[in-house]
Design a protein around this motif. Structure first.
Motif, PDB file in Angstrom:
ATOM      1  N   TRP A 116     -11.540   1.530  -2.583  1.00  0.00           N
ATOM      2  CA  TRP A 116     -10.349   0.982  -1.939  1.00  0.00           C
ATOM      3  C   TRP A 116     -10.327  -0.521  -2.154  1.00  0.00           C
ATOM      4  O   TRP A 116     -11.080  -1.039  -2.992  1.00  0.00           O
TER       5      TRP A 116
ATOM      6  N   ILE B 110       2.615   1.760  -3.463  1.00  0.00           N
ATOM      7  CA  ILE B 110       1.707   2.252  -4.496  1.00  0.00           C
ATOM      8  C   ILE B 110       1.411   3.731  -4.279  1.00  0.00           C
ATOM      9  O   ILE B 110       1.397   4.535  -5.221  1.00  0.00           O
ATOM     10  N   ASN B 111       1.173   4.114  -3.044  1.00  0.00           N
ATOM     11  CA  ASN B 111       0.902   5.519  -2.736  1.00  0.00           C
ATOM     12  C   ASN B 111       2.075   6.405  -3.128  1.00  0.00           C
ATOM     13  O   ASN B 111       1.888   7.524  -3.635  1.00  0.00           O
TER      14      ASN B 111
ATOM     15  N   TYR C  94      -5.677   3.331  -7.928  1.00  0.00           N
ATOM     16  CA  TYR C  94      -4.854   2.873  -6.808  1.00  0.00           C
ATOM     17  C   TYR C  94      -5.329   1.498  -6.340  1.00  0.00           C
ATOM     18  O   TYR C  94      -4.526   0.600  -6.084  1.00  0.00           O
TER      19      TYR C  94
ATOM     20  N   CYS D 277      -3.311   5.918   1.824  1.00  0.00           N
ATOM     21  CA  CYS D 277      -2.251   5.184   2.524  1.00  0.00           C
ATOM     22  C   CYS D 277      -2.637   4.892   3.986  1.00  0.00           C
ATOM     23  O   CYS D 277      -1.850   5.095   4.907  1.00  0.00           O
TER      24      CYS D 277
ATOM     25  N   PHE E 116      -7.719  -1.835   2.860  1.00  0.00           N
ATOM     26  CA  PHE E 116      -6.541  -1.014   2.567  1.00  0.00           C
ATOM     27  C   PHE E 116      -6.938   0.083   1.582  1.00  0.00           C
ATOM     28  O   PHE E 116      -7.484  -0.191   0.524  1.00  0.00           O
TER      29      PHE E 116
ATOM     30  N   PRO F 224      -5.209   2.601  -0.584  1.00  0.00           N
ATOM     31  CA  PRO F 224      -3.922   3.082  -1.099  1.00  0.00           C
ATOM     32  C   PRO F 224      -3.911   4.566  -1.452  1.00  0.00           C
ATOM     33  O   PRO F 224      -2.865   5.210  -1.366  1.00  0.00           O
TER      34      PRO F 224
ATOM     35  N   PHE G  68      -3.272  -2.128  -6.448  1.00  0.00           N
ATOM     36  CA  PHE G  68      -3.079  -2.895  -5.208  1.00  0.00           C
ATOM     37  C   PHE G  68      -3.611  -4.314  -5.376  1.00  0.00           C
ATOM     38  O   PHE G  68      -2.941  -5.301  -5.031  1.00  0.00           O
TER      39      PHE G  68
ATOM     40  N   MET H 147       0.825  -1.200   0.000  1.00  0.00           N
ATOM     41  CA  MET H 147       0.000   0.000   0.000  1.00  0.00           C
ATOM     42  C   MET H 147       0.867   1.261   0.000  1.00  0.00           C
ATOM     43  O   MET H 147       0.614   2.209  -0.773  1.00  0.00           O
ATOM     44  N   SER H 148       1.889   1.285   0.827  1.00  0.00           N
ATOM     45  CA  SER H 148       2.779   2.449   0.899  1.00  0.00           C
ATOM     46  C   SER H 148       3.536   2.649  -0.410  1.00  0.00           C
ATOM     47  O   SER H 148       3.721   3.784  -0.868  1.00  0.00           O
TER      48      SER H 148
END
Length: 280
Positions: free
Chosen positions: A207, A139-140, A170, A225, A220, A222, A174, A136-137
């Motif tokens: 999401w 992708i962000n 996003y 984040c 999650f 993304p 993910f 997730m981090s």
């Protein structure tokens, strides 16, 4: 948190359409951490509205109407939410998690995406939850929020290459990356109340949820984040956007079609903290 949600979709046809059929996934359900206190659907023209549940357990309405030049679909209601730390409980799970490993045209990976997912998975060892947080981090950090370059038909591969997109993109990235290394993941359509108003979403919010052994499904987000909180209102799930889209259907006859959507999410009883959003 008590959230009041208003979502209007307006179609205009020139000349008028001879008939319209739409499938609506605009009604949230109740589960642990989310209670639908009040919800209603209003249609601007004489029409037939049949309620069903789809294969995933989403509440759906099939709308059919005859000749029309203007069609407004409006939903509004009050939802009470609690922060569950992102862990989803109390839902009607009709399929084993393995079903959500199935790729779709919108959630396939290219070599760069597959390589990223493999490297993050290897670095996390057997800790699936840590892998998902790290993904997730990543992708962000890779993406820039931008409403212009993508649309509802943009795939995860296309958005990843652009390094730009909206919450739907996003989520697709993910989901694609998680599935590529064996982590079941699915698309969630819903709404998000924003305290700061800095990031605007087209059509509420989107999401992902991923399955973590011994924990279950975890949300999650993304685009922000974060794992899902009491600011998220979950409406529908699917393998990708197409399976959870708020409105999807067809019309017969007519000429030019114009679509406008207005979504309003506000904390009930706090008029000064309302949030307006528009969907393209």
């Amino acid at each position: 948190m008590r959230l009041r949600i208003s979502h209007s979709t307006t179609y205009r046809y020139e000349p008028p359409a001879t008939g319209v059929i739409q499938i609506l996934r605009m009604t949230p359900g109740s589960h642990d951490g989310q209670y639908v206190a009040d919800w209603q659907i209003d249609i601007s023209t004489d029409s037939r509205l049949d309620m069903h549940e789809d294969a995933f357990g989403n509440t759906t309405h099939v709308l059919t109407c005859g000749p029309t030049a203007d069609l407004v679909i409006h939903v509004e209601g009050l939802v009470e939410t609690q922060d569950t730390g992102g862990v989803l409980k109390g839902t009607d799970e009709r399929f084993p998690p393995g079903l959500f490993l199935r790729p779709t045209d919108l959630t396939r990976v290219n070599p760069a995406m597959a390589g990223l997912a493999r490297s993050l998975r290897a670095a996390s060892g057997n800790d699936v939850l840590n892998f998902l947080h790290t993904l997730m981090s990543a992708i962000n950090a890779h993406m820039t929020f931008d409403e212009d370059p993508t649309n509802t038909g943009t795939s995860a591969i296309e958005a990843f290459a652009l390094k730009r997109g909206v919450c739907q993109d996003y989520a697709h990235i993910f989901i694609a990356c998680a599935r590529s290394v064996g982590a079941p993941a699915r698309f969630v359509a819903g709404h998000f109340w924003r305290a700061d108003g800095k990031i605007r979403q087209p059509a509420g919010h989107a999401w992902a949820e991923a399955f973590v052994p011994d924990l279950g499904w975890v949300g999650f987000d993304p685009a922000n984040c974060i794992c899902t909180t009491d600011a998220h209102v979950r409406v529908a799930i699917g393998l990708d956007y197409l399976g959870a889209a708020p409105v999807r259907g067809t019309r017969y006859g007519g000429g030019k079609e114009t679509l406008t959507v207005e979504v309003r999410v506000e904390q009930a009883g706090r008029q000064g903290q309302s949030q307006s959003q528009s969907q393209s």
